[in-house]
Design an enzyme around this catalytic site. Structure first.
Site, PDB file in Angstrom:
ATOM      1  N   ASP A 154       9.809  -3.228  -7.561  1.00 44.70           N
ATOM      2  CA  ASP A 154       8.447  -3.116  -7.038  1.00 44.70           C
ATOM      3  C   ASP A 154       7.938  -4.476  -6.538  1.00 44.70           C
ATOM      4  O   ASP A 154       7.882  -5.443  -7.300  1.00 44.70           O
ATOM      5  CB  ASP A 154       7.578  -2.565  -8.192  1.00 44.70           C
ATOM      6  CG  ASP A 154       6.245  -2.062  -7.723  1.00 44.70           C
ATOM      7  OD1 ASP A 154       5.865  -2.321  -6.573  1.00 44.70           O
ATOM      8  OD2 ASP A 154       5.559  -1.414  -8.539  1.00 44.70           O
ATOM      9  N   ASP A 225       0.486   4.245  -3.612  1.00 41.62           N
ATOM     10  CA  ASP A 225       0.640   5.079  -4.816  1.00 41.62           C
ATOM     11  C   ASP A 225       0.005   6.469  -4.671  1.00 41.62           C
ATOM     12  O   ASP A 225      -1.061   6.632  -4.097  1.00 41.62           O
ATOM     13  CB  ASP A 225      -0.003   4.388  -6.019  1.00 41.62           C
ATOM     14  CG  ASP A 225       0.816   3.202  -6.483  1.00 41.62           C
ATOM     15  OD1 ASP A 225       1.723   2.770  -5.739  1.00 41.62           O
ATOM     16  OD2 ASP A 225       0.544   2.703  -7.581  1.00 41.62           O
TER      17      ASP A 225
HETATM   18  C1  GLA Z   1       2.968   0.075  -8.549  1.00 40.46           C
HETATM   19  C2  GLA Z   1       3.911   1.236  -8.210  1.00 40.46           C
HETATM   20  C3  GLA Z   1       3.701   2.362  -9.209  1.00 40.46           C
HETATM   21  C4  GLA Z   1       3.965   1.839 -10.618  1.00 40.46           C
HETATM   22  C5  GLA Z   1       3.080   0.639 -10.914  1.00 40.46           C
HETATM   23  C6  GLA Z   1       3.465  -0.030 -12.226  1.00 40.46           C
HETATM   24  O1  GLA Z   1       1.639   0.414  -8.370  1.00 40.46           O
HETATM   25  O2  GLA Z   1       3.687   1.675  -6.905  1.00 40.46           O
HETATM   26  O3  GLA Z   1       4.549   3.444  -8.921  1.00 40.46           O
HETATM   27  O4  GLA Z   1       5.315   1.509 -10.734  1.00 40.46           O
HETATM   28  O5  GLA Z   1       3.185  -0.346  -9.889  1.00 40.46           O
HETATM   29  O6  GLA Z   1       2.716  -1.175 -12.491  1.00 40.46           O
END
Ligand code: GLA
Length: 404
Positions: A154, A225
């Protein structure tokens, strides 16, 4: 000259023949990682930062007990907040919530399941825990030692810390830096020689679908997200149109993990979310409270006919054929010449605001089409221009075995 040239051609031809004979053997010895979209469960959408070792074990137990494992959900993925501190040698340790990652991986494996983990190219994850910057190979090796089968990587803190710092006013250079970071972890994973699914999470920046497969990416997020609200789910769906050509065995567009069973989604919304993610050949990573799953949610998540659409061996992602007011018609070509048709009422009123008639000709189909309604399991015949009433946020999903 002529003789030499034809000898040369003959040599080339026999080399080509040899290559074509040995190619299938090579393909057999190295099965494609993520040949179909990965399926499993991920901790983030329900537990977020609260997930513990106990929750992961319970998730594994419940995947087995509920029949989800048998339906194909085989990854148990720990998302953010498992990370502790690095020691003097740079080795990353788990935090108190995860006393022993190797033991946890062994437990998940003992259930016939696989285990996934989470990190990122920055010094910190999105939740502010240590990530892999400067420790990529060391971390990849550690994951392999633990027996990890899947990594979600990420971007998060890498944006301000590295991209914006190294190239403050140069977007193109920032993107090159980002791609290099994903390539670095891709190589580190490959050098472990363990098949680890590589999931890129950088929200679809810089047309990730164009470059991720080349650096070993098996899936890549296409958007920001998801959250358990219909408007967000539909907004993500709308952004997938046009990406179908980038998906295929080993490399998938990821419109984010499932929210089926979360928040206050209605039953229609839960169903449509699942049906449409299957049309998209999306990874199916459930994110609900498995120990307390309601029967109607389990019925959606374990609908074998819908899962078969998602997991179809051809790996051809569905596309939006047309829309008519609030109703959208999507199609997906399946192996054996079959076809899936999804008719979604994306509107907010109880029924679409004007009578909807299914235009089969727009789908390249002629005359009545016999199929199966995958929600009810009943046979259905679609006829040209038939009126269809679909409730708000519901989807008619039909599999046609022999489309004409
Ligand atoms: C980001 C990702 C999510 C999750 C969070 C965890 O927002 O897009 O899917 O993994 O981080 O902190």
């Amino acid at each position: 000259m002529r003789i030499a040239a034809s000898l040369c051609l003959a040599a080339l031809a026999s080399a080509a023949l040899l290559a074509s004979h040995s190619a299938p053997a090579a393909a057999q010895s190295a099965p494609v990682t993520a040949a179909t979209p990965p399926m499993g469960w991920n901790s983030w959408n329900f537990f977020a930062g609260k997930v513990t070792d106990k929750d992961i074990r319970a998730a594994a137990d419940n995947l087995v007990a509920t029949g989800m494992k048998d339906a194909g959900y085989n990854y148990v993925n720990i998302d953010d907040t498992w990370e502790g501190q690095r020691d003097a040698d740079g080795v990353l340790h788990t935090n108190d919530k995860f006393p022993d990652m190797k033991a946890l991986a062994d437990y998940v494996h003992s259930k016939g399941l696989k285990i996934g983990i989470y990190s990122g190219p920055g010094s910190k994850t999105c939740a502010g825990f240590p990530a892999s910057l400067g420790h990529e190979e060391q971390d990849a090796k550690l994951y392999a030692e633990w027996g990890i089968d899947y990594l979600k990587y990420d971007l998060c803190s890498f944006i301000p810390e590295v991209m914006m710092k190294q190239a403050p006013n140069d977007k193109a250079e920032q993107m090159r830096i980002m791609i290099a970071a994903y390539e670095k972890m891709g190589k580190a994973l490959q050098s472990t020689r363990r098949p680890i699914v590589y999931s890129l999470c950088q929200y679809g920046w810089d047309a990730v679908w164009e470059w991720a497969p080349a650096l070993g990416g098996n899936l890549w997020r296409t958007t920001g997200d998801i959250d358990p609200h219909w408007d967000r789910i539909y907004a993500i769906l709308a952004q997938q149109d046009g990406l179908a050509k980038y998906a295929g065995p080993g490399h998938w567009n990821d419109p984010d993990m499932l929210e089926v069973g979360n928040g206050r989604l209605s039953l229609n919304e839960n169903w449509s979310h699942f049906a449409m993610w299957s049309m998209l050949a999306a990874p199916l990573l459930a994110g609900n409270d498995l120990p307390n799953m309601k029967p109607e949610i389990k019925a959606i998540l374990t609908n074998k006919d819908v899962i078969a659409i998602d997991q179809d061996a051809l790996g051809k992602q569905g596309t939006r054929a047309y829309s008519d007011g609030e109703v959208e018609v999507w199609t997906r070509h399946l192996s054996g010449g079959a076809m899936a048709i999804a008719v979604l009422d994306a509107g907010d009123s109880r029924f679409a605001t004007h009578p909807f008639h299914l235009d089969l000709a727009k789908l390249g189909l002629h005359g009545p089409q016999r199929g199966k309604d995958l929600k009810t399991g009943n046979d259905i015949t679609l006829t040209p221009n038939m009126p269809i009433e679909i409730q708000s946020h519901d989807t008619l999903l039909v599999r046609i075995a022999s489309p004409k």
